[in-house]
Write a protein that holds these residues in place. Structure first.
Motif, PDB file in Angstrom:
ATOM      1  N   ALA A   1       0.863  -1.178   0.000  1.00 23.49           N
ATOM      2  CA  ALA A   1       0.000   0.000   0.000  1.00 23.49           C
ATOM      3  C   ALA A   1       0.903   1.232   0.000  1.00 23.49           C
ATOM      4  CB  ALA A   1      -0.888  -0.021   1.240  1.00 23.49           C
ATOM      5  N   PRO A   2       0.419   2.338  -0.515  1.00 20.10           N
ATOM      6  CA  PRO A   2       1.255   3.543  -0.538  1.00 20.10           C
ATOM      7  C   PRO A   2       1.631   3.988   0.878  1.00 20.10           C
ATOM      8  CG  PRO A   2      -0.971   4.002  -1.358  1.00 20.10           C
ATOM      9  CD  PRO A   2      -0.892   2.547  -1.083  1.00 20.10           C
TER      10      PRO A   2
ATOM     11  N   TYR B   1      -0.156  15.726   3.637  1.00 19.74           N
ATOM     12  CA  TYR B   1      -1.112  15.052   4.523  1.00 19.74           C
ATOM     13  C   TYR B   1      -2.275  15.979   4.805  1.00 19.74           C
ATOM     14  CZ  TYR B   1       2.887  11.989   5.236  1.00 19.74           C
ATOM     15  OH  TYR B   1       3.934  11.141   5.038  1.00 19.74           O
ATOM     16  N   LYS B   2      -3.476  15.431   4.818  1.00 19.59           N
ATOM     17  CA  LYS B   2      -4.682  16.222   5.079  1.00 19.59           C
ATOM     18  C   LYS B   2      -4.882  16.489   6.560  1.00 19.59           C
ATOM     19  CE  LYS B   2      -7.052  14.568   1.003  1.00 19.59           C
ATOM     20  NZ  LYS B   2      -8.168  13.803   0.471  1.00 19.59           N
ATOM     21  N   SER B   3      -4.341  15.592   7.386  1.00 17.24           N
ATOM     22  CA  SER B   3      -4.494  15.755   8.829  1.00 17.24           C
ATOM     23  C   SER B   3      -3.355  15.045   9.540  1.00 17.24           C
ATOM     24  CB  SER B   3      -5.834  15.188   9.298  1.00 17.24           C
ATOM     25  OG  SER B   3      -5.836  13.785   9.150  1.00 17.24           O
ATOM     26  N   GLU B   4      -3.238  15.309  10.815  1.00 18.90           N
ATOM     27  CA  GLU B   4      -2.224  14.628  11.636  1.00 18.90           C
ATOM     28  C   GLU B   4      -2.539  13.135  11.735  1.00 18.90           C
ATOM     29  OE1 GLU B   4       1.167  14.112  13.807  1.00 18.90           O
ATOM     30  OE2 GLU B   4       0.553  15.879  12.683  1.00 18.90           O
TER      31      GLU B   4
ATOM     32  N   TYR C   1      -0.128   6.740   7.768  1.00 19.18           N
ATOM     33  CA  TYR C   1       0.895   6.453   6.763  1.00 19.18           C
ATOM     34  C   TYR C   1       2.221   6.059   7.424  1.00 19.18           C
ATOM     35  CZ  TYR C   1      -1.713   7.788   2.576  1.00 19.18           C
ATOM     36  OH  TYR C   1      -2.611   7.827   1.541  1.00 19.18           O
ATOM     37  N   GLU C   2       2.557   6.716   8.508  1.00 19.75           N
ATOM     38  CA  GLU C   2       3.798   6.389   9.223  1.00 19.75           C
ATOM     39  C   GLU C   2       3.728   4.982   9.812  1.00 19.75           C
ATOM     40  OE1 GLU C   2       7.575   6.570  10.792  1.00 19.75           O
ATOM     41  OE2 GLU C   2       6.635   7.791   9.247  1.00 19.75           O
TER      42      GLU C   2
ATOM     43  N   ARG D   1       4.164   2.545   6.997  1.00 18.59           N
ATOM     44  CA  ARG D   1       5.562   2.493   6.570  1.00 18.59           C
ATOM     45  C   ARG D   1       6.396   1.638   7.527  1.00 18.59           C
ATOM     46  NH1 ARG D   1      10.081   4.405   7.971  1.00 18.59           N
ATOM     47  NH2 ARG D   1       9.253   5.808   9.516  1.00 18.59           N
ATOM     48  N   GLN D   2       6.188   1.825   8.827  1.00 26.54           N
ATOM     49  CA  GLN D   2       6.920   1.045   9.823  1.00 26.54           C
ATOM     50  C   GLN D   2       6.601  -0.445   9.714  1.00 26.54           C
ATOM     51  OE1 GLN D   2       5.934   2.871  13.561  1.00 26.54           O
ATOM     52  NE2 GLN D   2       7.337   4.587  13.248  1.00 26.54           N
ATOM     53  N   ALA D   3       5.332  -0.790   9.482  1.00 27.38           N
ATOM     54  CA  ALA D   3       4.935  -2.194   9.348  1.00 27.38           C
ATOM     55  C   ALA D   3       5.576  -2.819   8.110  1.00 27.38           C
ATOM     56  CB  ALA D   3       3.415  -2.311   9.277  1.00 27.38           C
ATOM     57  N   LEU D   4       5.607  -2.088   7.000  1.00 27.44           N
ATOM     58  CA  LEU D   4       6.228  -2.605   5.783  1.00 27.44           C
ATOM     59  C   LEU D   4       7.730  -2.786   5.953  1.00 27.44           C
ATOM     60  CD1 LEU D   4       4.289  -0.572   3.066  1.00 27.44           C
ATOM     61  CD2 LEU D   4       4.080  -3.010   3.576  1.00 27.44           C
TER      62      LEU D   4
END
Length: 194
Positions: free
Chosen positions: A114-115, A123-126, A132-133, A136-139
């Protein structure tokens, strides 16, 4: 009525008496033989294929004592939940438990990712940034775990599953160290006799 401490012996005995099919008929004495033959010890790195509801995983975690690595391989891509690990109060030792699905354990497999950032780059919001972070960590963690598996030098392979064991052995043997142990339990003699 007596209250018993939730030791591996007591939990395995209870499960064998109540529902032996759930744990593939794995008796306590057989479980201890598996642990001894596999040379389970603190600091070891072991590959585990377990369809006994986590009984073999719990045994491995208990023997490792919180140091080492247990890589559990299964057909699901979500981390498993093992009630036996909770029953035995092995939560802190469970930090050494890692999980990969069979597809990710194949060197030729290219995972669908996933992206890890929005298409616009903003980013639209915190909350979106945090999601997303986390992704990224899981990937990155899964990629590192795959690298660890493919680097090899694992101390042993333990199998207590309904699957045909020799296909598992053929697939995972390249990742074992030269003097690693392979320990197989099957409730049917025919599956290990061939």
């Amino acid at each position: 009525m007596a209250i018993l401490e939730p030791s591996l012996f007591n939990v395995a005995s209870y499960l064998f008496e109540k529902d032996p099919g759930r744990i593939l008929g794995l008796r306590v004495d057989t479980l201890s033989q598996i642990a001894n033959l596999a040379n389970l010890r603190p600091g070891g790195r072991f590959l585990v294929v377990d369809t006994t509801g986590g009984l073999l995983v719990a045994t491995t975690l208990e023997r490792l004592g919180g140091s080492g690595t247990v890589l559990y391989l299964s057909e699901t891509d979500t981390p498993p939940e093992f009630p036996i690990v909770d029953l035995l109060n092995l939560k802190e030792k469970a930090e050494t438990l890692k999980h990969l699905d069979w597809a990710a354990a194949d060197e030729e497999h290219v995972p669908i990712r996933a992206p890890i950032e929005p298409p616009t780059g903003e980013y639209k919001s915190e909350g979106q940034r945090e999601r997303y972070e986390k992704r990224r960590q899981a990937l990155e963690a899964q990629a590192q775990l795959r690298e660890d598996l493919f680097a090899g030098e694992w101390d042993g392979l333990l199998i207590a599953a309904q699957y045909e064991p020799f296909s598992i052995v053929q697939r995972l043997t390249p990742y074992l160290a030269g003097s690693a142990t392979v320990t197989i339990y099957s409730q049917y003699l025919q599956s290990i006799h061939h």
